[in-house]
Design a protein around this motif. Sequence first.
Motif, PDB file in Angstrom:
ATOM      1  N   ARG A 108       2.390  -3.116   7.286  1.00 18.56           N
ATOM      2  CA  ARG A 108       1.085  -2.731   7.813  1.00 18.56           C
ATOM      3  C   ARG A 108       0.212  -2.216   6.675  1.00 18.56           C
ATOM      4  O   ARG A 108       0.585  -1.300   5.942  1.00 18.56           O
ATOM      5  N   GLY A 109      -0.979  -2.808   6.523  1.00 18.60           N
ATOM      6  CA  GLY A 109      -1.895  -2.421   5.472  1.00 18.60           C
ATOM      7  C   GLY A 109      -2.859  -1.329   5.910  1.00 18.60           C
ATOM      8  O   GLY A 109      -2.777  -0.803   7.032  1.00 18.60           O
ATOM      9  N   GLY A 110      -3.773  -0.974   5.002  1.00 17.94           N
ATOM     10  CA  GLY A 110      -4.731   0.080   5.289  1.00 17.94           C
ATOM     11  C   GLY A 110      -5.668  -0.247   6.431  1.00 17.94           C
ATOM     12  O   GLY A 110      -6.171   0.653   7.112  1.00 17.94           O
ATOM     13  N   SER A 111      -5.914  -1.531   6.671  1.00 17.42           N
ATOM     14  CA  SER A 111      -6.804  -1.937   7.760  1.00 17.42           C
ATOM     15  C   SER A 111      -6.117  -1.900   9.120  1.00 17.42           C
ATOM     16  O   SER A 111      -6.766  -2.064  10.148  1.00 17.42           O
ATOM     17  N   GLY A 112      -4.807  -1.701   9.122  1.00 13.90           N
ATOM     18  CA  GLY A 112      -4.054  -1.687  10.372  1.00 13.90           C
ATOM     19  C   GLY A 112      -3.402  -3.013  10.700  1.00 13.90           C
ATOM     20  O   GLY A 112      -2.546  -3.078  11.594  1.00 13.90           O
TER      21      GLY A 112
END
Length: 325
Positions: free
Chosen positions: A137-141
């Motif tokens: 899961r990245g920073g953008s969700g």
Amino acid sequence: MPRRRTAIVLAVVLVVVGIPVLDALFGAYSRTGGGEVAVVRNGGFFDNNRIRQIIDPGSGRTYVGLYSKVHKYPAQQRFYTITSNSSKGDETGVDVVTVPSSDGVNMGIEGTLYFTLNLDHAALRTFDDKYGTRKFRGGSGDTAYAWEGDEGWSAFLDQIVRPVIDNDLRSQVNSFRCAELVSSCALVQNTAQVTPVRTGQGAQPQSNNGNIAKVQNAINTSLAQDLQSTLGGNFFTNIHFNLVRVTLPSKVQDAVDRAQAAFAQVSEAQAKVASAKAEAAANKARQDGYNKCPTCARIEELKALPQGITVYAPGNPNGSLYAGK
């Protein structure tokens, strides 16, 4: 009519069967650029999903099999930046590792980790088995595989590598006092921990460059070992952490600024006192000289007269200066 019906059937068969076959044939070849390495997995209808082969950086067009999946990873040196500049960090927004010093002051650590993915084929196979078959899961969700471009690679670093960096920074910084890493921290430490104020000067700031270098060297030594232990293999090489800056919490920094301003005012007042003492000493010495040499005093008095004065009458009660031509 039958011939027309046959043509339609052949066209449908071509669309249903021919296009997928052609697509599979064209997709059975792949190649890598100079900055990427590829791990190829089987993916046919009757095939397993095991690793088929490794394609080294800068390869020509290579046959990878029908319906195989190609996982491309960065082969050049990469970096992971931790900074308070929201436009330059690897995580969204302001990104600083906050760790306590040995005397309990939270300190912000900014720096950059440089590393290269291990291109050894055995290491790449193990890496893809462990981290190429799951999403992060990245920073953008959103979630992505580590081989799905920069977004997927950054998500992998955030979830797997970043906790190791944080832990190493916490372990190393916690062995130093705040003033040993940020010299101005001595200005706002408890009075029991600093030198008492004397002649307007507080605790003498320490040279912290050597201590910062010690922290950086210790991190470079421990980080490689911790990454190998945590990730389960020697997946990264040429690991180097560059500690860029150590900052204080905003409230502590405000206190430092106020203390420095106060010391500046004390220094200014002391300078004025010293100037006044020097001036008084000079006047006393001058007067002592005049007492010993009255003529010298009279000469100095005449030199101080304004220009244009031709008559000097010091005993005249109505005035001692007369102008004339």
